[in-house]
Scaffold this motif. Structure first.
Motif, short mmCIF file in Angstrom:
data_model
loop_
_atom_site.label_atom_id
_atom_site.label_comp_id
_atom_site.label_asym_id
_atom_site.label_seq_id
_atom_site.Cartn_x
_atom_site.Cartn_y
_atom_site.Cartn_z
N SER A 176 19.60 48.16 23.16
CA SER A 176 20.79 47.96 23.99
C SER A 176 20.53 48.34 25.44
O SER A 176 21.11 47.75 26.36
CB SER A 176 21.98 48.75 23.43
OG SER A 176 21.92 50.12 23.82
N PRO A 197 24.13 41.67 20.73
CA PRO A 197 25.04 42.41 21.63
C PRO A 197 25.94 43.36 20.85
O PRO A 197 27.13 43.08 20.63
CB PRO A 197 25.83 41.30 22.31
CG PRO A 197 25.80 40.15 21.35
CD PRO A 197 24.53 40.26 20.56
N VAL A 209 15.88 39.10 26.45
CA VAL A 209 16.80 39.88 25.62
C VAL A 209 18.22 39.33 25.58
O VAL A 209 18.96 39.59 24.64
CB VAL A 209 16.85 41.35 26.09
CG1 VAL A 209 15.54 42.05 25.77
CG2 VAL A 209 17.17 41.47 27.58
N ASN A 210 18.61 38.57 26.56
CA ASN A 210 20.02 38.15 26.68
C ASN A 210 20.28 36.84 25.93
O ASN A 210 19.89 35.77 26.38
CB ASN A 210 20.37 37.99 28.16
CG ASN A 210 21.82 37.62 28.37
OD1 ASN A 210 22.57 37.39 27.40
ND2 ASN A 210 22.23 37.55 29.62
N LEU A 268 18.87 45.38 26.90
CA LEU A 268 19.86 44.34 27.18
C LEU A 268 20.64 44.68 28.45
O LEU A 268 20.87 43.82 29.30
CB LEU A 268 20.81 44.22 25.99
CG LEU A 268 21.85 43.10 26.05
CD1 LEU A 268 21.20 41.73 26.18
CD2 LEU A 268 22.75 43.13 24.80
#
Lengths: 455, 455
Positions: free
Chosen positions: A351, A315, B358-359, A354
């Motif tokens: 990103s 993240p 992805v998280n 995500l």
């Protein structure tokens, strides 16, 4: 400044990221490099000192002009490279991680017992990274003292700013018999000797090449090794690198072994310092972030590699917003591309995955995580100044007192996919196009500490 | 075969994907191209006909040998390109989709009212795609008849196999006033005229360049336009291209307008044919897949673009397992890279994101979708033979009767990140390395229909 303190001055368009999310484009700027390879001055037309510097440099025959289609960017910083895995780049990515490591990576790394083999590979690697504009690289070598020294020597010889670690790994439960330190004591001793030898290399008085204390990752090390390396880090002030919460398996392994996260465990061993870089950190939680920030420790974000072997996307937006020091890493060879520019675009791309999520079977509101995207500005920051911050080095920006580590990107190179349309593209467009389509042929010149090492 | 029917024969290492998931590496193979540009024969040492073909070709002075570091691959097939967006490549990717379209894309596309502007851009685009090894491209042009014809003419002139569509878009509720067909009638008439003109181009008797019926996507078209284009598709047997279930917004818009999915709606208008290619299809459901398969319709998977603008990853593994015809598309300029090899690696990368998720805040079992990854074999299939299947063209394999559309990848090109270690890399490794690190400089020669157009 005095004429004899001026190494050279460059005039042209400079592009850099002076702060997270900010891109500064300086047209017709003058940048002076002093005889020690530091940036002595950056000045713009009309500003005080511009005319004086121009005159001084011109009179000394030390004024160089970039062409209108060339852009001066800070040198690229790669905060995570496994040097011995270089021949494995782009290979066996279809294999599960365990097979990738056991069948390919460890047998390959074991070959560096042969220093001639190391020489052949490392020369090729350093040359390739320089060709791709990487002016600073933080390398894992192998467990072998001699081969690791070869890597340090080759970087020094080729003029690349390098942070090199002899890898420490001694846990018989997790490392193959044929490839591990004989004991914690041996690994610690070799690490200490390696540090001395690197700092004592002829020609390294300026510390262009620095040694790094390198516990591979917690699973590969015994407590004794981690404890010993932590003490070494505390006493020496030397850089440290290791992996941190990279994937589900590793994260769970450490929780099981110590009852706490990688971050807290490494901190407990004294391994989190302002000179530490933690690779990946995909699974760090809020408490981990606070500890990392408090320790002034850096993170190596490896977006391409993460999509293959880390089970999740780091993240980056959150980490940057919280003030963490984040650079980019290729993670050669888990990341199958040697370019930091490529990883710049992959950082943006990851990103976006995500933020939006990936599974079309889920409704949009359950699929992604709002507000997690970064754009080319943050990616460019991480590729340059952010990497410098993570490493605790004054590189990555065009600021007085920083080292002159820089690249010239030529947007007019033949046989290139980087195409600028003068009547349609502004400065931001040009930077974004460089990130998405420049390649090593566009990188015409490379300097480290004021010395030109390509072009 | 007779000597005068032989255009030339090539000897060297051939790599192709004869079936999904299979890679065939033929060393020292002989491939004969006939005077019509078709593959007349592929034969291996020791097989019947090898010695005869060798003798025939050598006697005629038509035998060419590839170097040991060169590999003959099928030409790359790009099933989705927005030609007018070429100057926008790598630009404004940080903007939301709506702004990207309204502020950048539509104003840019509107400029193609000027055929001179079109000429300048399209020449550069076709030349660049060919340099990157794209032997077949399926293009969207703009609404403009003259500029769309320029694109067709330029492809023909440069020798690229091309499928070109004048874009149809007439819905005043969704298209800007300054850029849409004046009416459905006008759009249909122009489409018909465009088809005729392309098929009638001097030098196009062999139909190297084909016209494509091109409703931009459902939201941009009125019912009358969709109905008319569907009838045209049914009567003419001409190719069709459009977007299908690309992102959340489009998917929801069509459900709202017709009470059914894009796929079923397009089918209702007669737009799903064996000559149809549907771009994206991220949100197609199981019923849609059955309809697409039943209609023998192709899919253009655009992995890089999807990660920016489609809100999800196309489930390539599932589509291939169900027997759908899937090719790859760059989706220039939503996809910011002109290379199909690049999209090959992105197809693998995106599938890894889909499989693992992805998280990092989610537990592993909720994060990803097991069994959804593809590897370089499936990606290479989609980039070559899969693209050919999707387009209904006999290209993409080294099989007798297929067109000789091919590229030579030179693994020994200077200044390249593609590095082969002869003592460490096998054939699979070489192909995987080509996919991850070859660039246009490694693509030394390109042929379409037996004519060499690069090198």
């Amino acid at each position: 400044m005095k004429q004899d303190e001026l190494k050279f001055a460059l005039r042209g368009t400079l592009i850099h990221a002076p702060a997270i999310g900010a891109v500064e484009i300086l047209e017709n700027a003058l940048l002076a490099v002093d005889d020690g390879g530091q940036i002595a001055e950056v000045t713009n037309p009309g500003e005080q000192g511009y005319a004086e510097l121009e005159q001084l440099a011109a009179q000394a025959g030390k004024l160089e002009e970039l062409s209108p289609k060339q852009y001066l960017l800070p040198g690229l910083v790669d905060t995570h490279v496994h040097a011995p895995q270089w021949p494995q780049l782009g290979k066996a990515l279809d294999r599960p991680l365990d097979e990738w490591l056991q069948k390919y990576t460890f047998p390959l790394e074991a070959r560096y017992a042969d220093a001639e083999f190391a020489e052949r590979v490392y020369r090729n690697l350093a040359r390739t990274l320089i060709a791709n504009g990487t002016t600073t690289a933080m390398y894992y070598a192998t467990i072998h003292l001699e081969a690791s020294m070869r890597l340090a020597e080759i970087c020094l010889e080729q003029g690349q700013r390098a942070l090199v670690g002899k890898v420490a790994m001694d846990n018989p439960e997790q490392c193959p018999d044929y490839y591990r330190d004989a004991s914690a004591g041996q690994g610690l001793e070799d690490t200490g000797r390696f540090m001395e030898q690197v700092l004592g290399m002829p020609g390294n008085a300026g510390r262009l090449v620095l040694p790094v204390i390198t516990p591979r990752f917690i699973p590969a090390c015994t407590d004794e090794m981690l404890q010993g390396l932590g003490e070494l880090a505390q006493h020496s002030g030397c850089h440290v690198q290791t992996h941190c919460s990279e994937g589900d398996w590793e994260h769970a392994y450490v929780l099981e072994r110590y009852g706490k996260t990688d971050t807290l465990s490494l901190d407990g061993f004294g391994l989190l310092t302002p000179q530490t870089v933690l690779a990946h950190c995909d699974f760090i939680d809020d408490a981990d972030m606070r500890v990392i920030k408090g320790a002034d420790t850096g993170i190596a974000h490896c977006p391409l590699s993460n999509l293959y072997f880390a089970n999740a996307v780091f993240p980056a937006r959150k980490a940057l917003d919280r003030g963490l020091q984040v650079g980019l890493g290729t993670d050669i060879a888990a990341g199958a591309n040697p370019g930091i520019l490529h990883n710049c675009q992959m950082a943006v791309t990851a990103s976006r995955a995500l933020e939006d999520g990936v599974n079309p079977d889920l409704p949009a509101e359950e699929r992604g995580t709002a507000g997690t995207r970064i754009d080319f500005r943050e990616a460019f920051w991480m590729a340059t100044a952010g990497g410098g911050e993570a490493l605790g080095l004054k590189v990555g920006k065009f600021v007085r007192g920083y080292a002159f580590d820089a690249i010239v990107v030529d947007t007019d190179a033949p046989d290139s996919n980087l195409i600028i349309w003068e009547d349609m593209d502004n400065g931001d467009d040009i930077l974004q196009k460089i990130i998405y389509n420049a390649d090593r042929r566009n990188i015409k010149r490379v300097w480290v500490q004021g010395e030109q090492i390509k072009g």
